[in-house]
Enzyme design. Structure first.
Site, PDB file in Angstrom:
ATOM      1  N   ASP A 276       0.873  -1.164   0.000  1.00 61.10           N
ATOM      2  CA  ASP A 276       0.000   0.000   0.000  1.00 61.10           C
ATOM      3  C   ASP A 276       0.916   1.221   0.000  1.00 61.10           C
ATOM      4  O   ASP A 276       2.145   1.111   0.116  1.00 61.10           O
ATOM      5  CB  ASP A 276      -0.993  -0.010   1.170  1.00 61.10           C
ATOM      6  CG  ASP A 276      -2.219   0.865   0.861  1.00 61.10           C
ATOM      7  OD1 ASP A 276      -2.158   1.662  -0.099  1.00 61.10           O
ATOM      8  OD2 ASP A 276      -3.226   0.755   1.567  1.00 61.10           O
TER       9      ASP A 276
HETATM   10  C1  NOJ Z   1      -3.995   3.978   0.102  1.00 60.99           C
HETATM   11  C2  NOJ Z   1      -5.196   3.092   0.181  1.00 60.99           C
HETATM   12  O1  NOJ Z   1      -5.203   2.386   1.403  1.00 60.99           O
HETATM   13  C3  NOJ Z   1      -5.271   2.098  -0.957  1.00 60.99           C
HETATM   14  O2  NOJ Z   1      -6.477   1.385  -0.869  1.00 60.99           O
HETATM   15  C4  NOJ Z   1      -5.156   2.817  -2.273  1.00 60.99           C
HETATM   16  O3  NOJ Z   1      -5.315   1.913  -3.330  1.00 60.99           O
HETATM   17  C5  NOJ Z   1      -3.785   3.479  -2.307  1.00 60.99           C
HETATM   18  N1  NOJ Z   1      -3.732   4.459  -1.241  1.00 60.99           N
HETATM   19  C6  NOJ Z   1      -3.485   4.148  -3.640  1.00 60.99           C
HETATM   20  O4  NOJ Z   1      -4.235   5.282  -3.798  1.00 60.99           O
END
Ligand code: NOJ
Length: 744
Positions: A292
């Protein structure tokens, strides 16, 4: 960044393709996956630096990552040097085309462009929790398909969806992005969404990679606080958290994303048990795992890695393949290999997975296939997609109360209609947080939807009644009351604003904000026919509303067609069929709460309880009313003595005994009466969405397989244990008819 000479793979690739096609004409009988051979060939041409580049996902924005200022990185040079394999958030097609051109000219390896396309790209659908309330899998799949068509028309090839996190805790605002609390429903939805995004042919130019996230136990963050630690057991993980991930994997989902939280003391990005043992080991996942946002580097903040370099080591050892914008791999993997701390085989394995995705998308054949001019104009907000948005929005709505049968409303009776409440003040509220390219101008507000429905038959006027969802405003309140007094029907819209559910929107108190309760009390005192319409991305506690307002409809954050969909439901052009995919707690103190609870050793009234409130939720899982009535009877099972390996046939009669045609989600639960570990009161195992004309009766059939009776036993094996079970069939998790059988 170091500098190395750039090798062009492209020439080598073309020669290789010639060789492959020449061998294809020959006599070889050995069957190999041609893509694997191509991947190996390209891998063998790469320098270590270029391999690491494939694992680096760059973000296209000002601040690249915590330790890198924009000036540190020249994105063009990164692409030219092969220091980037995938991108996120490159918004404009011209930029994507530019980087792809550079990549092909200088490295011969195409780039993948990723974007969060969660509940709509240009056409905005209800938030995922809302769609889950439709229990309509083909419609849910269609939403994902449309997102892929619209998203790919703008050059996006990879979405970070579906989020398949199970959660019992509505304090966690991220619940909005998932399929609710149930592993079975969540699994069905996960598979439908994966199939919608990826289609049958990933190499088509309107399908995209899906990404099951967040692996794992993100929905179990302690106290509902986003990014927090978790304390769930392996048993809980396997019983409730993992099934939707496994379903996504079985549906062919090509990528997974690490979760921000830890599991069993290890941040998920560095968690070998989750990634190497379960995902890539037990399940044999062949796709790629992406971190993430900066979650490798965050292992330092978790006090799990002493620095970014150790974080890189732990992430690659654990099986995390791609570093989302953290630059941890880019900065340290090469050194780690050269110092003998990381076996290059680990890197090769990760790079193979990335290259394979690129082949599967067909990018080696045509790196520019997603950049067709004119497609956006053709695909964005195609009338069929807008119609779909309306359809799934109305099927997502859940009728919570209709005590006086006020609904459905007459289209001619009410001449002056007041839409009151902060929800309809801003069109963007209905869009939810992940609205991608969907502009607020597309949104049909509730007020407009009702106007569209009634035309000149009624005057429909709006007043917010509060400054916003959380702030009272006496003047606004007085205006709303004056309007309500002079109207003959009130649609009172209450709930949460656009940014109150989604990432990092945890709440310690999920009660309806007091200014809205006060507004409701004032409206109630006027004694006008009133429909409460809730709009939110999570369950909201509203004891006063539940107690005092006879008509309540849950609309979620319903997307760009919110108003038209609401009007369809309110005025009876659609008979509500939505069912709650998540338990609605009566108050915040009850969470985490789920129908999957255990009886405990003291299930009686004076046993497990609160002194100051009941254990009962406001509305149970699976709950939702209709304008008509459905009668369940004649539950039959094929035997009351089942042998292991046999199937049990179940049938039940369903009759529409009310005044309207309608649809009912027939829910089948299994209750395992005892086992080698304590068992939940019941578990959803099947459901069917059945349409019945008024007066019509149907026999609904289910088959229970041994798989449906399995549990994680004391030795953590997934088995069906001999014993006594109860089949429960009904309209929600609380109202069921039952039959028992013995498994031996
Ligand atoms: C953080 C989020 O938790 C995740 O779900 C998302 O895909 C990413 N950022 C990218 O934007």
């Amino acid at each position: 960044m170091r500098s190395t000479t750039t090798t062009s793979f492209f020439g080598a690739y073309i020669i290789f393709m010639l060789l492959v096609s020449m061998t294809a004409c020959g006599e070889s009988k050995v069957k190999t996956d041609p893509t694997d051979a191509k991947v190996e060939e390209i891998l063998s041409q790469m320098t270590l630096r270029q391999k690491v580049g494939q694992l680096n996902q760059l973000k296209h924005a000002k601040l690249i990552a915590n330790n890198h200022k924009e000036t540190d990185i020249n994105i063009d040079s990164a692409v030219i040097n092969g220091d980037v394999g995938t991108f996120l958030n490159v918004w404009w097609m011209k930029d994507k085309r530019h980087y792809q051109k550079l990549a092909m000219e200088h490295t011969g390896v195409p780039l993948i462009f990723a974007l969060d396309i969660i509940h709509g790209f240009r056409t905005t659908f209800p938030v995922p929790l809302g769609e889950a309330a439709s229990w309509n899998l083909p419609l849910i799949e269609r939403s994902a398909r449309i997102m892929a068509i619209e998203g790919t028309s703008s050059g996006n090839m990879w979405t970070f969806a579906p989020m398949v996190d199970i959660s019992f805790d509505a304090r966690w605002g991220r619940m909005m992005e998932g399929g609710g609390e149930d592993p079975y429903l969540g699994s069905q939805i996960a598979a439908a969404r994966v199939h919608g995004f990826q289609g049958d042919d990933l190499s088509a130019n309107n399908t995209m990679l899906a990404c099951a996230k967040h692996f794992a136990a993100y929905g179990q963050v302690e106290a509902g606080r986003d990014y927090n630690q978790t304390t769930v057991s392996e048993r809980f993980l396997r019983e409730y958290v993992l099934p939707p991930f496994h379903a996504a994997e079985k549906a062919g989902c090509r990528t997974f994303m690490n979760a921000f939280n830890d599991y069993d003391g290890v941040p998920c990005s560095g968690n070998k048990f989750l990634i190497r043992d379960i995902l890539k080991g037990e399940w044999g996942f062949k796709g790629a795992v992406v971190s993430d946002y900066n979650s490798f580097e965050e292992m330092v903040d978790w006090r799990y890695a002493k620095d970014r370099k150790q974080a890189a080591l732990k992430a690659i050892e654990a099986g995390s393949d791609i570093d989302m914008m953290g630059l941890v791999y880019m900065d340290h993997l090469q050194d780690l290999v050269e110092e003998g701390k990381v076996d290059v085989a680990l890197i090769d394995d990760a790079v193979r997975r990335v290259l394979k995705l690129k082949f599967e998308l067909g990018l080696f054949d045509d790196p520019f296939k997603y950049f067709t001019d004119g497609l956006q104009e053709k695909e964005w907000r195609h009338p069929e997609y807008v119609e779909h948005a309306r359809k799934i929005a109305r099927e997502s709505m859940v009728l919570l109360k209709n005590d006086k049968q006020l609904l459905p409303l007459s289209k001619t009776k009410y001449k002056k209609i007041a839409v009151i409440g902060p929800i309809d003040a801003k069109p963007e509220t209905h869009m939810g947080t992940w609205s991608a390219a969907g502009p607020k101008e597309d949104v049909v507000r509730f007020t407009e939807g009702i106007r569209n429905k009634l035309g000149k038959a009624a005057k429909v006027t709006f007043e917010a009644g509060c400054a916003d969802e959380h702030t009272a405003d006496t003047k606004a309140l007085n205006r709303a009351i004056r309007l309500a007094k002079s109207s003959d029907l009130v649609i009172l819209t209450l709930g949460e604003g656009q940014w109150f559910s989604g990432e990092n929107t945890s709440l310690v108190d999920i009660s309806l904000p007091e200014p809205q309760v006060q507004l409701a009390k004032k409206i109630k005192a006027l004694n006008k026919p009133t429909v409460v319409v809730m709009a939110d991305g999570r369950p909201i506690c509203m004891p006063w509303i539940k107690e005092n307002m006879p008509t309540i409809l849950e609309s979620w954050l319903a997307g760009c067609e919110a108003g038209n969909a609401l009007a369809d439901v309110l005025f009876g052009d659609y008979n509500p069929s939505g069912k709650l995919p998540v338990t609605f707690p009566a108050n915040t103190g009850q969470v985490p709460i789920s129908y999957l609870r255990k009886a405990t050793g003291r299930p009686t009234e004076n046993g497990t309880r609160y002194l100051d409130a009941s254990n009962e939720p406001a509305f149970p899982f699976g709950y939702g009313l209709s304008y008509t009535n459905f009668k369940y009877s004649n539950l039959k099972i094929s035997t009351d003595s089942l042998k292991l390996g046999q199937q049990l046939e179940v049938s039940v009669d369903l009759e529409n005994t009310g005044q309207y045609d309608g649809k009912e989600v027939v829910q089948l639960y299994i209750s395992d009466l005892y086992g080698s570990t304590s068992r939940p009161l019941k578990e959803l195992k099947h459901f069917k969405l059945i349409a019945l004309k008024k007066g019509e009766r149907k026999t609904v059939h289910f088959t229970i397989a041994e798989e449906d009776l399995k549990m994680w036993n004391e030795q953590m094996k997934f088995v069906a244990e001999p014993g006594e079970f109860q089949v429960q069939v009904g309209t929600n998790s609380d109202v069921v008819i039952t039959k028992n059988f013995i498994l031996s």
